[in-house]
Design a protein around this motif. Structure first.
Motif, short mmCIF file in Angstrom:
data_model
loop_
_atom_site.label_atom_id
_atom_site.label_comp_id
_atom_site.label_asym_id
_atom_site.label_seq_id
_atom_site.Cartn_x
_atom_site.Cartn_y
_atom_site.Cartn_z
N LYS A 4 -12.35 8.15 -7.25
CA LYS A 4 -11.93 6.85 -6.74
C LYS A 4 -11.62 6.93 -5.25
N PHE A 5 -10.96 7.99 -4.82
CA PHE A 5 -10.63 8.14 -3.41
C PHE A 5 -11.91 8.27 -2.59
N ARG A 6 -12.89 9.02 -3.09
CA ARG A 6 -14.16 9.17 -2.37
C ARG A 6 -14.87 7.82 -2.22
N ARG A 7 -14.86 7.03 -3.29
CA ARG A 7 -15.51 5.71 -3.21
C ARG A 7 -14.81 4.84 -2.19
N ARG A 8 -13.47 4.85 -2.23
CA ARG A 8 -12.70 4.02 -1.32
C ARG A 8 -12.93 4.43 0.13
N SER A 9 -12.86 5.72 0.40
CA SER A 9 -13.05 6.18 1.78
C SER A 9 -14.51 6.02 2.20
N GLY A 10 -15.43 6.05 1.23
CA GLY A 10 -16.84 5.90 1.56
C GLY A 10 -17.20 4.51 2.05
N VAL A 11 -16.56 3.49 1.55
CA VAL A 11 -16.89 2.13 1.99
C VAL A 11 -16.29 1.81 3.35
N LYS A 12 -15.30 2.60 3.74
CA LYS A 12 -14.61 2.37 5.01
C LYS A 12 -15.58 2.39 6.20
N ASN A 13 -16.58 3.25 6.14
CA ASN A 13 -17.49 3.44 7.26
C ASN A 13 -18.78 2.64 7.15
N LEU A 14 -18.87 1.79 6.15
CA LEU A 14 -20.08 0.99 5.96
C LEU A 14 -19.93 -0.38 6.61
N ASN A 15 -21.07 -0.96 6.98
CA ASN A 15 -20.99 -2.34 7.46
C ASN A 15 -20.72 -3.24 6.25
N PRO A 16 -20.27 -4.46 6.49
CA PRO A 16 -19.88 -5.33 5.35
C PRO A 16 -20.98 -5.54 4.31
N GLU A 17 -22.22 -5.66 4.74
CA GLU A 17 -23.31 -5.87 3.77
C GLU A 17 -23.47 -4.66 2.85
N GLU A 18 -23.47 -3.47 3.43
CA GLU A 18 -23.60 -2.25 2.63
C GLU A 18 -22.38 -2.06 1.73
N ALA A 19 -21.19 -2.30 2.28
CA ALA A 19 -19.97 -2.16 1.49
C ALA A 19 -19.98 -3.13 0.31
N GLY A 20 -20.46 -4.34 0.54
CA GLY A 20 -20.56 -5.31 -0.54
C GLY A 20 -21.47 -4.84 -1.65
N ARG A 21 -22.60 -4.23 -1.29
CA ARG A 21 -23.52 -3.70 -2.31
C ARG A 21 -22.87 -2.58 -3.12
N VAL A 22 -22.14 -1.71 -2.42
CA VAL A 22 -21.46 -0.61 -3.12
C VAL A 22 -20.41 -1.16 -4.08
N ILE A 23 -19.61 -2.09 -3.60
CA ILE A 23 -18.56 -2.67 -4.45
C ILE A 23 -19.17 -3.39 -5.65
N LEU A 24 -20.23 -4.14 -5.43
CA LEU A 24 -20.88 -4.82 -6.56
C LEU A 24 -21.39 -3.80 -7.58
N SER A 25 -21.93 -2.68 -7.13
CA SER A 25 -22.42 -1.67 -8.07
C SER A 25 -21.26 -1.06 -8.86
N ILE A 26 -20.09 -0.99 -8.25
CA ILE A 26 -18.92 -0.44 -8.93
C ILE A 26 -18.34 -1.44 -9.94
N ILE A 27 -18.31 -2.71 -9.59
CA ILE A 27 -17.68 -3.70 -10.47
C ILE A 27 -18.62 -4.24 -11.55
N GLU A 28 -19.92 -4.15 -11.33
CA GLU A 28 -20.87 -4.76 -12.27
C GLU A 28 -20.65 -4.33 -13.72
N PRO A 29 -20.38 -3.06 -14.02
CA PRO A 29 -20.18 -2.69 -15.43
C PRO A 29 -18.98 -3.37 -16.08
N ARG A 30 -18.09 -3.94 -15.32
CA ARG A 30 -16.89 -4.60 -15.86
C ARG A 30 -17.19 -6.03 -16.31
N PHE A 31 -18.37 -6.51 -16.01
CA PHE A 31 -18.75 -7.89 -16.31
C PHE A 31 -19.90 -7.93 -17.31
N ALA A 32 -20.11 -9.09 -17.89
CA ALA A 32 -21.17 -9.27 -18.89
C ALA A 32 -22.56 -9.21 -18.28
#
Length: 79
Positions: A4-32
């Motif tokens: 979790k810490f690696r994921r969090r620190s990993g998005v810190k250095n991404l531009n917003p578009e890339e960070a959004g893609r990473v976050i969506l890939s992380i949250i997608e399994p939580r949704f239908a």
């Protein structure tokens, strides 16, 4: 270092578009579906963040805060 810490620190250095893609890939399994995850990311105001959406927070450079929020939900802290 935890995953979790690696994921969090990993998005810190991404531009917003890339960070959004990473976050969506992380949250997608939580949704239908990918569409439901996308809708949450773009339209659900998050309590504790002046009712900004996740995408608005990411645009402000606060991707880590979004991941912390998701982790808190996973731990049962937020309903």
């Amino acid at each position: 270092m935890t995953e979790k810490f690696r994921r969090r620190s990993g998005v810190k250095n991404l531009n917003p578009e890339e960070a959004g893609r990473v976050i969506l890939s992380i949250i997608e399994p939580r949704f239908a579906s990918a569409e439901a995850a996308y809708a949450w990311f773009h339209s659900k105001p998050l309590p504790g963040f002046s009712d900004l959406t996740a995408v608005q927070l990411v645009a402000e450079g606060r991707s880590e805060a979004v991941l912390e929020y998701v982790e808190a939900i996973d731990m049962g802290i937020h309903a």
